[in-house]
Scaffold this motif. Structure first.
Motif, PDB file in Angstrom:
ATOM      1  N   ASN A 109       0.837  -1.202   0.000  1.00 21.56           N
ATOM      2  CA  ASN A 109       0.000   0.000   0.000  1.00 21.56           C
ATOM      3  C   ASN A 109       0.871   1.250   0.000  1.00 21.56           C
ATOM      4  O   ASN A 109       0.556   2.241  -0.664  1.00 21.56           O
ATOM      5  CB  ASN A 109      -0.933   0.007   1.212  1.00 21.56           C
ATOM      6  CG  ASN A 109      -2.286  -0.602   0.909  1.00 21.56           C
ATOM      7  OD1 ASN A 109      -3.018  -0.119   0.050  1.00 21.56           O
ATOM      8  ND2 ASN A 109      -2.613  -1.690   1.588  1.00 21.56           N
ATOM      9  N   ALA A 110       1.975   1.223   0.748  1.00 21.33           N
ATOM     10  CA  ALA A 110       2.886   2.368   0.767  1.00 21.33           C
ATOM     11  C   ALA A 110       3.477   2.603  -0.617  1.00 21.33           C
ATOM     12  O   ALA A 110       3.556   3.749  -1.093  1.00 21.33           O
ATOM     13  CB  ALA A 110       3.997   2.139   1.792  1.00 21.33           C
ATOM     14  N   MET A 111       3.898   1.515  -1.286  1.00 23.27           N
ATOM     15  CA  MET A 111       4.448   1.662  -2.630  1.00 23.27           C
ATOM     16  C   MET A 111       3.399   2.239  -3.576  1.00 23.27           C
ATOM     17  O   MET A 111       3.679   3.173  -4.347  1.00 23.27           O
ATOM     18  CB  MET A 111       4.913   0.301  -3.155  1.00 23.27           C
ATOM     19  CG  MET A 111       6.144  -0.273  -2.458  1.00 23.27           C
ATOM     20  SD  MET A 111       7.645   0.718  -2.633  1.00 23.27           S
ATOM     21  CE  MET A 111       7.864   0.702  -4.404  1.00 23.27           C
ATOM     22  N   GLN A 112       2.197   1.704  -3.536  1.00 23.19           N
ATOM     23  CA  GLN A 112       1.155   2.119  -4.481  1.00 23.19           C
ATOM     24  C   GLN A 112       0.711   3.559  -4.238  1.00 23.19           C
ATOM     25  O   GLN A 112       0.680   4.376  -5.160  1.00 23.19           O
ATOM     26  CB  GLN A 112      -0.043   1.166  -4.377  1.00 23.19           C
ATOM     27  CG  GLN A 112      -0.923   1.124  -5.616  1.00 23.19           C
ATOM     28  CD  GLN A 112      -1.998   2.197  -5.644  1.00 23.19           C
ATOM     29  OE1 GLN A 112      -2.285   2.835  -4.637  1.00 23.19           O
ATOM     30  NE2 GLN A 112      -2.618   2.384  -6.793  1.00 23.19           N
ATOM     31  N   ILE A 113       0.400   3.857  -3.000  1.00 24.05           N
ATOM     32  CA  ILE A 113      -0.138   5.190  -2.697  1.00 24.05           C
ATOM     33  C   ILE A 113       0.946   6.255  -2.830  1.00 24.05           C
ATOM     34  O   ILE A 113       0.694   7.370  -3.311  1.00 24.05           O
ATOM     35  CB  ILE A 113      -0.765   5.195  -1.293  1.00 24.05           C
ATOM     36  CG1 ILE A 113      -1.965   4.236  -1.266  1.00 24.05           C
ATOM     37  CG2 ILE A 113      -1.199   6.601  -0.897  1.00 24.05           C
ATOM     38  CD1 ILE A 113      -2.564   4.024   0.113  1.00 24.05           C
ATOM     39  N   GLY A 114       2.175   5.934  -2.419  1.00 24.71           N
ATOM     40  CA  GLY A 114       3.264   6.899  -2.550  1.00 24.71           C
ATOM     41  C   GLY A 114       3.508   7.322  -3.993  1.00 24.71           C
ATOM     42  O   GLY A 114       3.863   8.468  -4.267  1.00 24.71           O
ATOM     43  N   GLY A 117       1.950  10.555  -5.466  1.00 29.62           N
ATOM     44  CA  GLY A 117       2.615  11.844  -5.280  1.00 29.62           C
ATOM     45  C   GLY A 117       3.555  12.159  -6.425  1.00 29.62           C
ATOM     46  O   GLY A 117       3.567  13.269  -6.950  1.00 29.62           O
ATOM     47  N   GLY A 118       4.344  11.146  -6.837  1.00 32.65           N
ATOM     48  CA  GLY A 118       5.252  11.348  -7.958  1.00 32.65           C
ATOM     49  C   GLY A 118       4.514  11.576  -9.254  1.00 32.65           C
ATOM     50  O   GLY A 118       4.860  12.470 -10.038  1.00 32.65           O
ATOM     51  N   PHE A 119       3.478  10.774  -9.495  1.00 31.32           N
ATOM     52  CA  PHE A 119       2.716  10.912 -10.729  1.00 31.32           C
ATOM     53  C   PHE A 119       2.071  12.295 -10.815  1.00 31.32           C
ATOM     54  O   PHE A 119       2.163  12.973 -11.846  1.00 31.32           O
ATOM     55  CB  PHE A 119       1.627   9.841 -10.804  1.00 31.32           C
ATOM     56  CG  PHE A 119       0.778   9.939 -12.037  1.00 31.32           C
ATOM     57  CD1 PHE A 119       1.140   9.289 -13.205  1.00 31.32           C
ATOM     58  CD2 PHE A 119      -0.389  10.702 -12.045  1.00 31.32           C
ATOM     59  CE1 PHE A 119       0.369   9.396 -14.355  1.00 31.32           C
ATOM     60  CE2 PHE A 119      -1.173  10.819 -13.189  1.00 31.32           C
ATOM     61  CZ  PHE A 119      -0.788  10.161 -14.346  1.00 31.32           C
ATOM     62  N   PHE A 372       8.551  10.283  -2.124  1.00 29.63           N
ATOM     63  CA  PHE A 372       9.866   9.803  -1.692  1.00 29.63           C
ATOM     64  C   PHE A 372       9.801   9.063  -0.362  1.00 29.63           C
ATOM     65  O   PHE A 372      10.216   7.908  -0.254  1.00 29.63           O
ATOM     66  CB  PHE A 372      10.841  10.979  -1.614  1.00 29.63           C
ATOM     67  CG  PHE A 372      12.262  10.556  -1.401  1.00 29.63           C
ATOM     68  CD1 PHE A 372      12.910   9.749  -2.320  1.00 29.63           C
ATOM     69  CD2 PHE A 372      12.952  10.964  -0.274  1.00 29.63           C
ATOM     70  CE1 PHE A 372      14.220   9.341  -2.122  1.00 29.63           C
ATOM     71  CE2 PHE A 372      14.263  10.569  -0.064  1.00 29.63           C
ATOM     72  CZ  PHE A 372      14.901   9.762  -0.986  1.00 29.63           C
ATOM     73  N   TRP A 373       9.290   9.708   0.667  1.00 27.74           N
ATOM     74  CA  TRP A 373       9.272   9.087   1.989  1.00 27.74           C
ATOM     75  C   TRP A 373       8.456   7.792   2.013  1.00 27.74           C
ATOM     76  O   TRP A 373       8.870   6.783   2.561  1.00 27.74           O
ATOM     77  CB  TRP A 373       8.704  10.057   3.026  1.00 27.74           C
ATOM     78  CG  TRP A 373       9.685  11.102   3.470  1.00 27.74           C
ATOM     79  CD1 TRP A 373      10.955  11.291   2.997  1.00 27.74           C
ATOM     80  CD2 TRP A 373       9.466  12.106   4.455  1.00 27.74           C
ATOM     81  NE1 TRP A 373      11.545  12.345   3.631  1.00 27.74           N
ATOM     82  CE2 TRP A 373      10.664  12.876   4.539  1.00 27.74           C
ATOM     83  CE3 TRP A 373       8.398  12.447   5.270  1.00 27.74           C
ATOM     84  CZ2 TRP A 373      10.795  13.944   5.421  1.00 27.74           C
ATOM     85  CZ3 TRP A 373       8.525  13.512   6.156  1.00 27.74           C
ATOM     86  CH2 TRP A 373       9.716  14.261   6.221  1.00 27.74           C
ATOM     87  N   GLY A 436      16.717  11.605   3.878  1.00 27.53           N
ATOM     88  CA  GLY A 436      17.219  12.957   3.774  1.00 27.53           C
ATOM     89  C   GLY A 436      16.922  13.777   5.013  1.00 27.53           C
ATOM     90  O   GLY A 436      16.716  15.000   4.928  1.00 27.53           O
ATOM     91  N   VAL A 437      16.893  13.118   6.188  1.00 24.26           N
ATOM     92  CA  VAL A 437      16.619  13.808   7.454  1.00 24.26           C
ATOM     93  C   VAL A 437      17.842  13.721   8.347  1.00 24.26           C
ATOM     94  O   VAL A 437      18.774  12.950   8.091  1.00 24.26           O
ATOM     95  CB  VAL A 437      15.396  13.199   8.175  1.00 24.26           C
ATOM     96  CG1 VAL A 437      14.156  13.339   7.310  1.00 24.26           C
ATOM     97  CG2 VAL A 437      15.637  11.735   8.537  1.00 24.26           C
ATOM     98  N   ALA A 438      17.846  14.495   9.423  1.00 27.27           N
ATOM     99  CA  ALA A 438      18.970  14.485  10.360  1.00 27.27           C
ATOM    100  C   ALA A 438      19.046  13.142  11.087  1.00 27.27           C
ATOM    101  O   ALA A 438      18.022  12.487  11.299  1.00 27.27           O
ATOM    102  CB  ALA A 438      18.792  15.615  11.374  1.00 27.27           C
TER     103      ALA A 438
END
Length: 497
Positions: A109-114, A117-119, A372-373, A436-438
């Motif tokens: 689900n994370a792969m699909q829904i994420g 955002g890119g699309f 990305f996240w 890309g976070v601290a």
């Protein structure tokens, strides 16, 4: 027991509709080659600062080829749309299997829904640059969502044809771009520095390996479609090997070609400066505006193809769990007309639109915070599943004494398990770099912790089923034969401990 014909049809996926090419199209489309090349490889260079991205893709491809040996051997004995969940059940037991199922649902689900955002962001940018239309990213994402929601309810072979057209186009343009970059090397000399194995001991190689492995996510989905293939024992094996070889070679070639065009010493700086535009900027002077525009369009369709493929994967996991009544039985019903897992498809679409609306209302960055996240986190979950499944293959074959021999059923799966576990450990250790976070950011632990929570929920639920609904517990992992679990208790292979 008496069942109507409708009931029987409603709990079985459409059989015999997919051949080897269709399955290959589905799983490579999920990997989204042009998206990985234009987005993943350039991001890998930029984020990790490692020049060895091309060799990382080749090494990961080799590790996944080792994983595929045991994975395919198990697919010849167990045909079930539950894939990872089913294999872990048969290899490590029912509680581990249900835990894997919860991790799989979260990861895919994370792969699909994420990907929405890119699309949405890429399509909105394309419309603005080409036509001057200012369209919000979420409008583009919702348009894609509507098409995916409809296609998810149609015949699986129709979806295969849609994905085939998109995939052939994006692979062709990727090769054309590679030829253009290698044919015009920086300084007039073709170099192979980024393919040097010495990069594998460079600082940051862990993040590079994880970036690479994320690009392969989807190839393992061959087993998810096994119940709908014409010959599961032959189709799954060949499709898996073809998918690993094709994606690994294409990713390695394309990432190397970019370093040739910029020069190996400049590839990291160029990736940081241009981002996902790098590959298009590199070929623009040599291939012409029309070819580059086609490439940009295929970049968008690549994202859409991955959206559609992962949608089908999630729907079939839900179907497998509903059929065995690990989750509500309604999920285990399919459309009488198309054979698609209707309820699972609708549930996935409903979850996706809820998340999209939430991100739109919150005004979150669709590229960083959603694409990305969330997809990186999804890739982490699939890596966990591959590692556990590889160990399950060893456990399964250790119990049944297979005729295939120790190399295929024991030695190779053990090597793959150790390699994947090492990559997983590095992934968790360097997850802050990937996001890309601290280093002190709670997000670096919050995302991986979600999978620990999902696994715990699955384990607890399995024990609850064993105590309160033993008939359902006994059917875990049996797939289409779950309804007759009580009649097959003596079958050791199909009745995991």
């Amino acid at each position: 027991m008496h069942h109507s014909k409708a009931d029987t049809v409603a709990t079985v996926l459409a059989r015999g509709r997919l051949g080897i090419p269709s399955v290959v199209f589905f799983v490579i489309a999920a990997a989204a080659p042009l998206t990985v090349i234009a987005g993943g490889a350039t991001t890998g260079y930029a984020v990790t600062g490692v020049r060895g991205i091309p060799v990382s893709y080749l090494i990961v491809g080799a590790v996944l080829a080792l994983f595929a040996v045991g994975y395919v051997a198990m697919s010849r004995r167990i045909v079930n749309a539950g894939a990872f969940y089913t294999y872990v059940t048969h290899g490590l037991g029912r509680p581990a299997g249900v835990a894997a199922a919860m991790v799989a649902l979260l990861a895919y689900n994370a792969m699909q829904i994420g990907l929405y955002g890119g699309f949405g962001a890429v399509l909105a940018q394309f419309l603005q640059s080409q036509y001057g239309w200012n369209v919000a990213w979420w409008v583009c994402a919702l348009a894609a969502w509507a098409v995916v929601a409809v296609l998810g309810l149609l015949r699986i072979d129709l979806n295969g044809k849609v994905l085939a057209a998109m995939l052939v186009g994006e692979c062709a343009v990727a090769l054309i771009f590679d030829a253009g970059m290698v044919g015009n090397p920086a300084g007039g000399t073709v170099t192979f520095d980024t393919l040097d194995p010495s990069h594998l001991v460079a600082a940051g190689i862990g993040a590079a390996l994880v970036t690479a492995i994320t690009g392969f996510v989807g190839f393992e989905g061959t087993v998810v479609f096994s119940e709908e293939t014409k010959d599961p024992h032959r189709t799954v094996a060949r499709a898996t090997y073809i998918a690993v070889a094709t994606t690994g070679l294409l990713y390695g070639l394309s990432a190397w070609a970019m370093s040739v065009a910029t020069g190996p010493d400049m590839i990291v700086d160029a990736a940081r400066a241009d981002g996902t535009e790098l590959v298009f900027n590199l070929v623009s002077p040599y291939l012409g505006a029309s070819v580059v525009t086609i490439g940009r369009v295929l970049f968008i369709t690549s994202l859409f193809a991955a959206l559609l493929s992962f949608h089908h994967t999630v729907a079939r996991y839900l179907f497998a769990l509903g059929r065995e009544r690990v989750l509500p039985a309604a999920l285990g019903r399919t459309s009488h007309r198309t054979g698609a897992p209707k309820i699972g498809s609708i549930i996935q679409s409903s979850l996706a639109i809820a998340v999209l609306i939430g991100y739109a209302v919150a005004g979150a960055d669709p590229v960083v915070h959603l694409f990305f996240w969330v997809t990186v986190t999804g890739g982490l979950g699939v890596l966990v599943l591959m590692t556990v499944t590889s160990a399950a293959v060893v456990g399964f074959f250790a119990r049944i004494r297979p005729s295939e021999g120790p190399w295929r059923c024991t030695i190779t799966p053990m090597i793959a398990t150790l390699a994947l576990a090492a990559i997983l450990a590095i992934t968790v250790r360097e997850f802050d770099t990937l996001l890309g976070v601290a280093p002190q950011s709670p997000l670096r632990w919050l995302f991986p912790a979600a999978y620990v929570a999902a696994a715990l929920v699955g384990t607890v639920w399995a024990h609850i089923l064993r105590a309160t609904k033993p008939d359902i517990y006994q059917a875990v992992g049996l797939g289409a034969e779950s309804a007759t679990a009580s009649l097959r208790s003596s079958n050791a292979i199909r009745q995991p401990a």
